[in-house]
Design a protein around this motif. Structure first.
Motif, short mmCIF file in Angstrom:
data_model
loop_
_atom_site.label_atom_id
_atom_site.label_comp_id
_atom_site.label_asym_id
_atom_site.label_seq_id
_atom_site.Cartn_x
_atom_site.Cartn_y
_atom_site.Cartn_z
N PHE A 1 4.06 -0.60 13.60
CA PHE A 1 4.09 -1.49 12.45
C PHE A 1 5.43 -2.20 12.29
O PHE A 1 5.70 -2.80 11.24
N ALA A 2 6.25 -2.14 13.34
CA ALA A 2 7.55 -2.80 13.31
C ALA A 2 7.62 -3.86 14.40
O ALA A 2 7.25 -3.60 15.55
N HIS A 3 8.09 -5.02 14.04
CA HIS A 3 8.35 -6.09 15.01
C HIS A 3 9.87 -6.24 15.07
O HIS A 3 10.48 -6.87 14.21
N GLY A 4 10.45 -5.62 16.09
CA GLY A 4 11.90 -5.57 16.14
C GLY A 4 12.40 -4.66 15.03
O GLY A 4 12.07 -3.48 14.98
N ARG A 5 13.15 -5.23 14.12
CA ARG A 5 13.68 -4.45 12.99
C ARG A 5 12.97 -4.76 11.68
O ARG A 5 13.43 -4.38 10.60
N VAL A 6 11.84 -5.42 11.76
CA VAL A 6 11.10 -5.84 10.57
C VAL A 6 9.73 -5.19 10.57
O VAL A 6 9.01 -5.22 11.56
N PHE A 7 9.39 -4.59 9.44
CA PHE A 7 8.04 -4.06 9.26
C PHE A 7 7.17 -5.21 8.74
O PHE A 7 7.24 -5.59 7.58
N TRP A 8 6.38 -5.77 9.63
CA TRP A 8 5.75 -7.05 9.41
C TRP A 8 4.64 -7.06 8.37
O TRP A 8 4.20 -8.13 7.94
N LEU A 9 4.20 -5.89 7.91
CA LEU A 9 3.16 -5.84 6.89
C LEU A 9 3.70 -5.48 5.50
O LEU A 9 2.92 -5.31 4.56
N MET A 10 5.02 -5.40 5.39
CA MET A 10 5.61 -5.00 4.11
C MET A 10 5.26 -5.96 2.98
O MET A 10 5.15 -5.56 1.82
N GLU A 11 5.13 -7.25 3.29
CA GLU A 11 4.85 -8.25 2.26
C GLU A 11 3.38 -8.64 2.19
O GLU A 11 3.03 -9.63 1.54
N ASN A 12 2.52 -7.89 2.87
CA ASN A 12 1.10 -8.19 2.81
C ASN A 12 0.59 -8.02 1.38
O ASN A 12 0.71 -6.93 0.80
N PRO A 13 -0.01 -9.05 0.79
CA PRO A 13 -0.43 -8.98 -0.63
C PRO A 13 -1.44 -7.87 -0.90
O PRO A 13 -1.35 -7.19 -1.93
N PHE A 14 -2.38 -7.66 0.01
CA PHE A 14 -3.39 -6.63 -0.21
C PHE A 14 -2.76 -5.24 -0.20
O PHE A 14 -3.04 -4.42 -1.09
N LEU A 15 -1.91 -4.98 0.79
CA LEU A 15 -1.30 -3.66 0.89
C LEU A 15 -0.35 -3.40 -0.28
O LEU A 15 -0.29 -2.27 -0.79
N LYS A 16 0.34 -4.42 -0.73
CA LYS A 16 1.21 -4.27 -1.90
C LYS A 16 0.39 -3.99 -3.15
O LYS A 16 0.78 -3.19 -4.00
N ALA A 17 -0.77 -4.65 -3.25
CA ALA A 17 -1.64 -4.42 -4.41
C ALA A 17 -2.18 -3.00 -4.41
O ALA A 17 -2.28 -2.36 -5.47
N VAL A 18 -2.53 -2.49 -3.22
CA VAL A 18 -3.01 -1.11 -3.11
C VAL A 18 -1.96 -0.14 -3.62
O VAL A 18 -2.27 0.78 -4.39
N ARG A 19 -0.73 -0.36 -3.22
CA ARG A 19 0.34 0.54 -3.67
C ARG A 19 0.57 0.41 -5.17
O ARG A 19 0.75 1.40 -5.88
N ASP A 20 0.59 -0.81 -5.67
CA ASP A 20 0.83 -1.02 -7.10
C ASP A 20 -0.26 -0.37 -7.95
O ASP A 20 0.03 0.28 -8.96
N ILE A 21 -1.50 -0.52 -7.52
CA ILE A 21 -2.61 0.08 -8.27
C ILE A 21 -2.52 1.60 -8.27
O ILE A 21 -2.72 2.26 -9.30
N SER A 22 -2.21 2.17 -7.11
CA SER A 22 -2.13 3.63 -7.02
C SER A 22 -1.00 4.19 -7.88
O SER A 22 -1.15 5.24 -8.50
N ARG A 23 0.12 3.48 -7.93
CA ARG A 23 1.26 3.95 -8.74
C ARG A 23 1.00 3.76 -10.23
O ARG A 23 1.26 4.64 -11.04
N GLN A 24 0.48 2.59 -10.59
CA GLN A 24 0.27 2.30 -12.00
C GLN A 24 -0.86 3.12 -12.60
O GLN A 24 -0.85 3.42 -13.80
N SER A 25 -1.82 3.50 -11.77
CA SER A 25 -2.94 4.30 -12.29
C SER A 25 -2.47 5.65 -12.82
O SER A 25 -3.06 6.19 -13.76
N GLN A 26 -1.39 6.18 -12.23
CA GLN A 26 -0.88 7.46 -12.70
C GLN A 26 -0.30 7.37 -14.11
O GLN A 26 -0.30 8.35 -14.86
N ILE A 27 0.17 6.17 -14.48
CA ILE A 27 0.72 5.97 -15.82
C ILE A 27 -0.35 6.20 -16.88
O ILE A 27 -0.07 6.67 -17.99
N TYR A 28 -1.60 5.88 -16.53
CA TYR A 28 -2.72 6.05 -17.46
C TYR A 28 -3.46 7.36 -17.23
O TYR A 28 -3.97 7.97 -18.18
#
Length: 255
Positions: A59-86
Motif C-alpha cells: 500500500f506504499a508507493h515509494g514513501r507515500v501511502f497512496w490510499l491515505m486520501e481515498n474518500p471512501f476509506l476515510k469515510a469508513v474510518r470516520d464513521i467507525s470512530r464517530q459511532s463510538q461517541i454515540y
C-alpha cells in the motif's frame, strides 16, 4: 473461530440457568481456540517478521501511502470512530433507563449493554493502551523506508523508539472486534446471519489501518484477537451472573 468465539454469546440468562452443571463449557472452548490463534499468529510474525513489511509495502508507493486520501476509506474510518461517541453513551443510557423504568424495558436486560461497555473497556482501553506503552513499537509510516526516522521492530519486541500513540496493538482494530459484542442484542435465531454480515465489515474497518500505513498487519490481527479473548472472559462472568446483574440495576433506584 467464530463458531467457538460467538457461540457463548448466543445464550440467554434462562439458558444459563439450564446449564448450571456446566456453566463455562462454551466459553472454555472459545478461550482455547482464541488463545491458540493468538499464540500461532504471534509465532508466525515473530519467525517471519518481514511479513509485516511485505504487506505494508503493498500500500506504499515509494514513501507515500497512496490510499491515505481515498474518500471512501476515510469515510469508513470516520464513521467507525464517530459511532463510538454515540454507542457507548447509548449503552450506559440503556442501563440507566432500565433502572428508572424497569417495567418498560424488559426486552433489554442490563447485563447486555454492560457486556458491550466492558468489552470496549477491556480491549481498546485497557489491553491496547497498556501494551502500547510497554512495547513501544513505531508505526509503519514512521519507518525510514517510508519517510520517517525509526527502524523496524518485530511484533512483541520491546522498543524505546515510541513513547506515545504507538503501533502495537491497533486500538481501532480492537474497537472493531469489541463491536461484535453488539450481537448479544440480536435474537439467537438470527445471530449467525447478523454475525456473517457484521464480521466482514468490522474486519475491513480493522484492515483499513494497514492500508493507511498506520499499523502493521500483526498490530491489527493481534489487537483483534486479544480483544476477542478478553470479551469471551467477560461474557463468561456476565452470563453466569446475568440475573444478579439485572436485579442490581433494577433495584438501584429503589435503594
Amino acid at each position: 473461530m467464530w463458531k467457538f468465539a460467538l457461540h457463548p454469546w448466543s445464550s440467554t440468562s434462562s439458558g444459563s440457568r439450564l446449564r448450571q452443571s456446566e456453566p463455562y463449557a462454551n466459553t472454555d472452548g472459545g478461550l482455547a481456540v482464541i488463545g491458540m490463534l493468538i499464540v500461532w499468529t504471534s509465532f508466525i510474525f515473530v519467525v517471519f517478521p518481514m511479513l509485516d513489511l511485505a504487506v505494508t509495502r503493498l500500500f506504499a508507493h515509494g514513501r507515500v501511502f497512496w490510499l491515505m486520501e481515498n474518500p471512501f476509506l476515510k469515510a469508513v474510518r470516520d464513521i467507525s470512530r464517530q459511532s463510538q461517541i454515540y454507542l457507548l453513551p447509548g449503552m450506559a443510557l440503556l442501563i440507566a433507563l432500565r433502572a428508572f423504568l424497569p417495567g418498560r424495558l424488559r426486552i433489554c436486560p442490563p447485563h447486555k449493554p454492560l457486556f458491550v461497555l466492558l468489552s470496549f473497556a477491556a480491549g481498546p482501553l485497557v489491553i491496547v493502551q497498556i501494551l502500547k506503552m510497554i512495547i513501544g513499537r513505531v508505526r509503519p509510516r514512521e519507518l525510514v523506508e517510508f519517510g520517517g526516522t525509526a527502524d523496524f521492530t518485530p511484533v512483541w519486541q520491546f522498543s524505546a523508539a515510541c513513547t506515545r500513540n504507538c503501533s502495537f496493538p491497533s486500538g481501532e482494530a480492537a474497537a472493531a472486534a469489541a463491536a461484535l459484542s453488539l450481537l448479544v442484542f440480536v435474537p439467537a435465531k438470527q445471530r449467525w446471519i447478523a454475525a456473517a454480515i457484521l464480521t466482514p465489515c468490522l474486519l475491513f474497518v480493522a484492515f483499513n489501518r494497514v492500508i493507511f500505513g498506520a499499523h502493521f498487519l500483526s498490530d491489527v490481527m493481534l489487537g483483534w484477537l486479544l480483544t476477542m479473548f478478553a470479551m469471551t472472559w467477560i461474557w463468561r462472568w456476565v452470563d453466569a451472573n446475568a440475573r444478579a446483574i439485572d436485579r442490581f440495576f433494577t433495584r438501584l433506584v429503589v435503594r
